[in-house]
Every structure is written in C-alpha cells, then in structure tokens.
Design an enzyme around this catalytic site. Structure first.
Site, PDB file in Angstrom:
ATOM      1  N   ASP A   1       7.098   2.238   0.183  1.00 19.58           N
ATOM      2  CA  ASP A   1       6.374   1.000  -0.414  1.00 19.58           C
ATOM      3  C   ASP A   1       5.052   1.201  -0.493  1.00 19.58           C
ATOM      4  OD1 ASP A   1       6.230  -2.012  -1.196  1.00 19.58           O
ATOM      5  OD2 ASP A   1       4.926  -1.659   0.486  1.00 19.58           O
TER       6      ASP A   1
ATOM      7  N   TYR B   1      -4.179  -0.378  -2.096  1.00 22.85           N
ATOM      8  CA  TYR B   1      -4.385   0.686  -1.029  1.00 22.85           C
ATOM      9  C   TYR B   1      -5.313   1.629  -1.182  1.00 22.85           C
ATOM     10  CZ  TYR B   1      -0.086  -2.155   0.683  1.00 22.85           C
ATOM     11  OH  TYR B   1       0.762  -3.038   1.084  1.00 22.85           O
TER      12      TYR B   1
ATOM     13  N   LYS C   1       3.004  -2.535  -6.214  1.00 17.82           N
ATOM     14  CA  LYS C   1       2.843  -3.919  -6.072  1.00 17.82           C
ATOM     15  C   LYS C   1       1.895  -4.358  -7.736  1.00 17.82           C
ATOM     16  CE  LYS C   1       3.034  -4.578  -1.321  1.00 17.82           C
ATOM     17  NZ  LYS C   1       3.010  -2.967  -0.934  1.00 17.82           N
TER      18      LYS C   1
END
Length: 336
Positions: A46, A51, A77
């Site tokens: 994931d 990030y 995401k």
C-alpha cells in the site's frame, strides 16, 4: 468486490516510512526493506502520492517493477496530485506538521475532483512503474488535515473521487475502492450514502490497542452489517507499540507512555511481545481483513511476521480485559 477476495493474506506492507517519514532513509535501505518483504512472502503493498511527495511510490515501484505483476496486490491513494514544480513555502499538513519534511521537494495539490483523481492515478501509475492498480483509497478527507473545512472536502470527494472510482470499478479498471483516513467519521458518512458504495476502507491508527473505542461505537457495526472490509493502518500506533517513541505521528504524551508501560507489564507477565499483542488485537475484529504496518528496515519484516504468528495464551487476553485495557465491546483473538 470484497477486500477478502482481493487481499492475498492478513499482513501487507505500508510504505509511508519509505517517503522519509520522520527521517531521511537511504535509497538502499528502502530498497532492501521492500525486497525483504517480498522474499518473506508479503504480497500486498500500500502506498500514496502523499508519502514524501511521490518518493514512497517511486521506491516501491523500483522494486516491484522486477516482480510478476499478477503475483501481488497494489493499492495507492488519490486526493494529492504531485506537480513537477518544487515547493517554495512550508507545506501545511494540518495536525501532521512536518511529517514528510525529508521527502521529495515537489509541490502537492490537495484536490478530490474528478479531473484531479484521473491526474492522481496517472501520476501514481508512472511512479509505480505499473499499468494497473488493484485498490484505490480516497485519502485524508478528514478533520486531522482540514479542520472544520473537512465537510467541504468530503463533498468534493463525493461528487468527484467516489463517482470516478465507482465507474473504474464497474469497468474493471480497478478491483475495489474505499477511503483511506485517520478518522472514523468520513467512513461512517460514506456508508450512510444512497450512492455506489465502497468495497472497504483503510483506517489508520483508529483500531489499535491504544485507540479503538470510538471505531467500535458506530463505524465497525455499520461496516459489518454492510459487508465492508477494513485494512488496519498503523496497528502499532505510529510506533509506540513496537518500541518506538511516536503516537499519532508525534512524540508520545505521558499518558500514552503510561498505558504502554501497563501493556508491557502484562505482556512480560505472559512472556509475549507487545508487538504481537498489538497486531493480533487489530486483526481480531471480523471486519479486519488485513493490516499494513510500515517498515524502513529489512529486519522489521521478520518481526511483523513473527508477531502475526506468535502464540498468545488466552490468559493474556483475559487479563487484558480484566485490567480495563481494552473495550468490553472489542472482539479478542480466539474468542478469548
């Protein structure tokens, strides 16, 4: 499609630390950690553009590019578009402060409209070096990043991201979608909508030994009733349950340290690791399909696998309940 049918196991790999969360990690260390996860059988990864402004996706993609695409499950995401231009101001990450101050210098646009979702996915595919995503989470439409303005962000996602991802799922482009958040309220609102429903959600930090009562009140009963699965993010509460010093992405306050010390006394009494207790507790709820602890060192992968498989006596769970360290409503492993 239900998460349980998609996910290859109960333990995945969360890549937030690979975005240089808290500290700058050498490229070779990041690469070795992902390789260690693969070598030890982890097949769910994931990530997120947020990030490290794309850094985690780049590092993950570098390793996975050499692996057979059909042999692993990949989620990322949407909600942050990474631009080519560099940030000149200090970015505002709400409660998360300088979480990724050591990440890439690229500017991040926070947007959940239909057009932004398509740009976000295109950027992720490029950084990850792949032609498809299995699961897409709508990222951080919650109070911790947006304060009182979060409802407006939710509405932007409802009319943008939710509809785009529902269409992509219906077309078979992705297998599933849901929310990836640190708060329960956006997921509760989504599950109450008379619109195409998510297949699951990634809830970070809200179903752990240290923080689970709120999730048990409304969210998890709703999810269970609707057959919606949960991926547990941050099962170690930002590291404090795994020997670290952080809770909620900040230095742990005194009351949390005191509770962790009580937990450590109990785990020592039964000769088990607190990491095993934390991970197995998070996975004991019927809605929990997998957990995705993060790691930045290859040795952490073996620790996570050992924690998942460690034998914990029923007496520990009974003592945990008797000490008032878990909610009476929390399911415990092996029906303890």
């Amino acid at each position: 499609m239900s998460l349980k049918k998609i996910l290859p196991g109960r333990l995945g790999f969360g890549t937030a630390p690979l975005g240089n969360m808290f500290r700058a990690i050498p490229d070779e260390e990041a690469r070795a950690t992902v390789e260690a996860a693969w070598d030890q059988g982890v097949r769910y990864f994931d990530s997120a553009p947020f990030y490290g402004a794309g850094l985690a996706e780049e590092r993950l993609g570098e390793v996975l590019a050499a692996k057979p695409r059909d042999e692993y499950v990949l989620s990322t995401k949407v909600g942050r578009v990474i631009l080519d231009e560099h940030e000149t101001d200090v970015p505002d990450f709400g409660e998360k402060g300088g979480l990724f101050e050591h990440g890439n210098p690229n500017k991040i646009v926070h947007e959940w409209t239909a057009g932004a979702i398509e740009r976000s996915i295109e950027g992720s595919l490029r950084r990850l070096g792949t032609d498809r995503l299995d699961i897409v989470w709508v990222h951080d439409i919650a109070q911790d990043f947006h304060g009182d303005a979060w409802i407006g962000k939710f509405e932007e996602a409802r009319t943008g991201a939710f509809r785009v991802l529902s269409r992509l799922r219906d077309e078979g482009v992705i297998k599933a979608w849901g929310l990836g958040v640190n708060k329960t309220e956006p997921i509760e609102m989504t599950l109450a909508l008379d619109e195409p429903q998510p297949d699951g959600f990634l809830l970070a930090g809200r179903y752990t030994l240290l923080d689970h009562e709120h999730a048990l009140q409304r969210l998890l009963p709703m999810a269970q009733e609707q057959g919606v699965g949960m991926v547990v993010g941050g099962p170690y509460s930002s590291g404090i349950l795994a020997g670290g010093a952080h809770f909620e992405y900040q230095k742990a306050p005194a009351e949390i340290i005191a509770k962790v010390n009580r937990l450590k006394e109990l785990t020592a009494k039964h000769g088990i690791s607190i990491k095993a207790a934390a991970l197995q507790f998070s996975l004991a709820h019927p809605v929990a399909d997998a957990a995705v602890p993060g790691a930045t060192k290859p040795s952490r992968i073996a620790e996570d696998i050992a924690a998942l498989n460690e034998k914990i006596p029923a007496a520990f769970w009974h003592d945990l309940r008797a000490a008032g360290l878990v909610s009476p409503a929390a399911p415990l492993p092996n029906n303890a």
